[in-house]
Structures are given as C-alpha cells and as structure tokens.
Design a protein around this motif. Structure first.
Motif, short mmCIF file in Angstrom:
data_model
loop_
_atom_site.label_atom_id
_atom_site.label_comp_id
_atom_site.label_asym_id
_atom_site.label_seq_id
_atom_site.Cartn_x
_atom_site.Cartn_y
_atom_site.Cartn_z
N TYR A 145 45.16 21.61 4.34
CA TYR A 145 46.28 20.98 5.04
C TYR A 145 45.93 20.95 6.52
CZ TYR A 145 50.86 20.77 7.32
OH TYR A 145 51.91 20.43 8.12
N PHE A 146 46.21 19.81 7.19
CA PHE A 146 45.90 19.71 8.62
C PHE A 146 46.89 18.78 9.31
CE2 PHE A 146 43.59 16.50 6.35
CZ PHE A 146 43.61 15.37 7.15
N ARG A 147 47.22 19.12 10.54
CA ARG A 147 48.06 18.30 11.41
C ARG A 147 47.11 17.52 12.33
NH1 ARG A 147 52.45 21.58 14.36
NH2 ARG A 147 54.14 21.08 12.98
N TYR A 148 47.36 16.23 12.49
CA TYR A 148 46.43 15.45 13.31
C TYR A 148 47.09 14.63 14.42
CZ TYR A 148 47.75 11.66 10.14
OH TYR A 148 48.45 10.74 9.41
N ALA A 149 48.40 14.43 14.38
CA ALA A 149 49.03 13.62 15.42
C ALA A 149 50.54 13.87 15.46
CB ALA A 149 48.78 12.14 15.17
N GLN A 150 51.12 13.41 16.55
CA GLN A 150 52.57 13.42 16.69
C GLN A 150 53.02 12.01 17.04
OE1 GLN A 150 54.22 16.63 18.95
NE2 GLN A 150 56.06 15.48 19.48
N GLY A 151 53.97 11.51 16.28
CA GLY A 151 54.49 10.18 16.51
C GLY A 151 55.62 10.18 17.53
N HIS A 152 55.93 9.00 18.06
CA HIS A 152 56.97 8.85 19.07
C HIS A 152 57.81 7.63 18.75
CE1 HIS A 152 55.15 12.01 21.43
NE2 HIS A 152 54.01 11.50 21.03
N LEU A 153 59.06 7.67 19.20
CA LEU A 153 60.00 6.58 18.95
C LEU A 153 60.13 5.65 20.15
CD1 LEU A 153 62.99 8.44 17.25
CD2 LEU A 153 61.28 6.99 16.15
N PHE B 73 36.99 13.58 11.48
CA PHE B 73 37.08 12.51 12.47
C PHE B 73 38.45 12.50 13.14
CE2 PHE B 73 38.54 8.24 13.57
CZ PHE B 73 37.72 8.02 14.67
N LEU B 74 39.52 12.56 12.34
CA LEU B 74 40.87 12.54 12.91
C LEU B 74 41.09 13.68 13.90
CD1 LEU B 74 43.11 11.67 9.83
CD2 LEU B 74 42.62 10.22 11.81
N LEU B 75 40.48 14.82 13.63
CA LEU B 75 40.65 15.99 14.50
C LEU B 75 39.67 16.03 15.66
CD1 LEU B 75 41.31 18.67 11.73
CD2 LEU B 75 42.99 17.43 13.13
N GLN C 161 41.07 11.67 18.09
CA GLN C 161 42.29 11.88 18.88
C GLN C 161 42.44 10.79 19.95
OE1 GLN C 161 44.85 14.55 18.54
NE2 GLN C 161 43.90 14.15 16.54
N ALA C 162 41.33 10.34 20.52
CA ALA C 162 41.37 9.26 21.52
C ALA C 162 41.86 7.96 20.86
CB ALA C 162 40.01 9.06 22.16
N MET C 163 41.38 7.70 19.64
CA MET C 163 41.81 6.50 18.92
C MET C 163 43.32 6.59 18.63
SD MET C 163 41.02 5.30 15.03
CE MET C 163 41.96 6.71 14.47
N LEU C 164 43.78 7.75 18.20
CA LEU C 164 45.20 7.92 17.91
C LEU C 164 46.04 7.76 19.18
CD1 LEU C 164 44.87 10.86 15.39
CD2 LEU C 164 45.75 8.57 14.87
N ARG C 165 45.56 8.27 20.31
CA ARG C 165 46.29 8.10 21.58
C ARG C 165 46.42 6.63 21.96
NH1 ARG C 165 43.48 12.78 22.84
NH2 ARG C 165 41.82 11.67 23.89
N ARG C 166 45.36 5.85 21.73
CA ARG C 166 45.40 4.41 22.03
C ARG C 166 46.47 3.70 21.19
NH1 ARG C 166 39.85 5.07 21.94
NH2 ARG C 166 39.67 4.10 19.89
N HIS C 167 46.79 4.28 20.06
CA HIS C 167 47.77 3.68 19.16
C HIS C 167 49.15 4.36 19.25
CE1 HIS C 167 44.05 2.04 17.53
NE2 HIS C 167 44.82 1.04 17.16
N GLY C 168 49.38 5.11 20.33
CA GLY C 168 50.72 5.62 20.58
C GLY C 168 51.02 7.02 20.10
N PHE C 169 50.05 7.70 19.54
CA PHE C 169 50.26 9.07 19.09
C PHE C 169 49.80 10.04 20.17
CE2 PHE C 169 49.65 6.70 15.12
CZ PHE C 169 50.75 7.13 14.38
#
Length: 178
Positions: free
Chosen positions: A20-28, A157-159, A164-172
């Motif tokens: 189990y792993f946490r990889y991002a936090q979403g925003h509204l 990769f996600l971690l 993480q840079a890719m996820l930040r570019r997409h709003g996470f």
C-alpha cells in the motif's frame, strides 16, 4: 486512487500492507463555463451564494464529492444547496454537468481541470484546502498481480521525484504524512 478503497483491499487480504502506498493529494476548484455570469472573485461563500445549481460528485461514492460536501458544510451552505445540487456519479460527470449547462458551476478536482481540453472553455478558482479533508490518492499492488515487476516499477515512478513532478504539473501535491 481513493485512499479508503486501497486500504479496504489490504483489510480484505487482497494485498499486503507493505504494498500500500500514498502518492498524491488532490485539490478542489470551483469551475464555471466561460459564458457564466458568476464572478469568481471575492469570498468563496459569497461567490457560491450566487450559484443557483451546483454540480458535485456524489458524496456517498466519491472522495471528491465528500470533500465538496465538506466545503459546503464548512461554509454554512449545505442547507441552501440541499435541493440545488446536481450529483454526478464521479467528479468527471459533475464537471460535464456544468460544462453542458445542467449546472451553473461545479466543484471538481484541480487535476481534472488541468488535464481536460474542455476545461479551457471555463474559468476556475482553487478552493482553500482548509475547507475540506485531505483527498489522498493511494495505490496498492494486489496479491494476484500477474506482472508484479511492472506494478512495482509504476509505484516507484509515482513516488520518484520525476513522478511527483509530473503529478504537480497536473494539480496534485505530495500526500500528507499518515
């Protein structure tokens, strides 16, 4: 991606806790179509008071819907919207309701807006994260996974910093510590 769903898979014995792993936090965000008269400037509660019909994901089934409902609760608007919410099966459908005119606005995930070509046909503002519980994105590698090496590579990769840079570019953002 829902943290609770991934955790339930571990609880049911379908995955190991170590997988189990946490990889991002979403925003509204609050999104309105370009042709909307809703002014997104000003205090969020006041902005929402001018929206007659609001689309959100169903809070019973969708993490972004639970977070959107928390925003309304925290702003004291839950009762005002009791009969004026258009519930989508998920955050994408909630967005489509507003994009197609079924609702004046939608509370949806920032990643959806940044990743959608139709999102450019509207305006949005980020909703302060203190108005809703964290939307943690988590994954789990199932015991029955047939290509474990590929699943581990995807997790790694996600971690990674690149992931993480890719996820930040997409709003996470990076997930909060448990």
């Amino acid at each position: 991606a829902d943290e609770d769903y991934a955790a339930r898979l571990v609880e049911k014995g379908l995955a190991e806790k170590a997988d189990y792993f946490r990889y991002a936090q979403g925003h509204l965000v609050l999104w309105v179509p370009d042709n909307s008269d809703v002014d997104l400037q000003g205090e969020l509660g006041e902005v929402l008071r001018h929206v007659k019909r609001l689309a959100i994901a169903n809070p019973r089934t969708a993490p972004y819907g639970r977070a959107a409902q928390a925003v309304l609760n925290n702003l004291g608007l839950a009762d005002a919207y009791r009969d004026h919410l258009l519930l989508g099966d998920n955050v994408t459908q909630a967005f489509q309701f507003a994009a197609q005119g079924g609702a004046e606005a939608a509370i949806v995930g920032k990643a959806l807006i940044l990743g959608s070509s139709i999102a450019g046909a509207g305006r949005w503002r980020e909703i302060p994260s203190e108005l809703y519980p964290p939307i943690i994105q988590a994954g789990v590698i199932l015991k029955r996974c047939e290509v474990r090496a590929a699943a581990l590579a995807w997790r790694d990769f996600l971690l990674s910093e690149a992931g993480q840079a890719m996820l930040r570019r997409h709003g996470f953002t990076s997930p909060q510590a448990p």
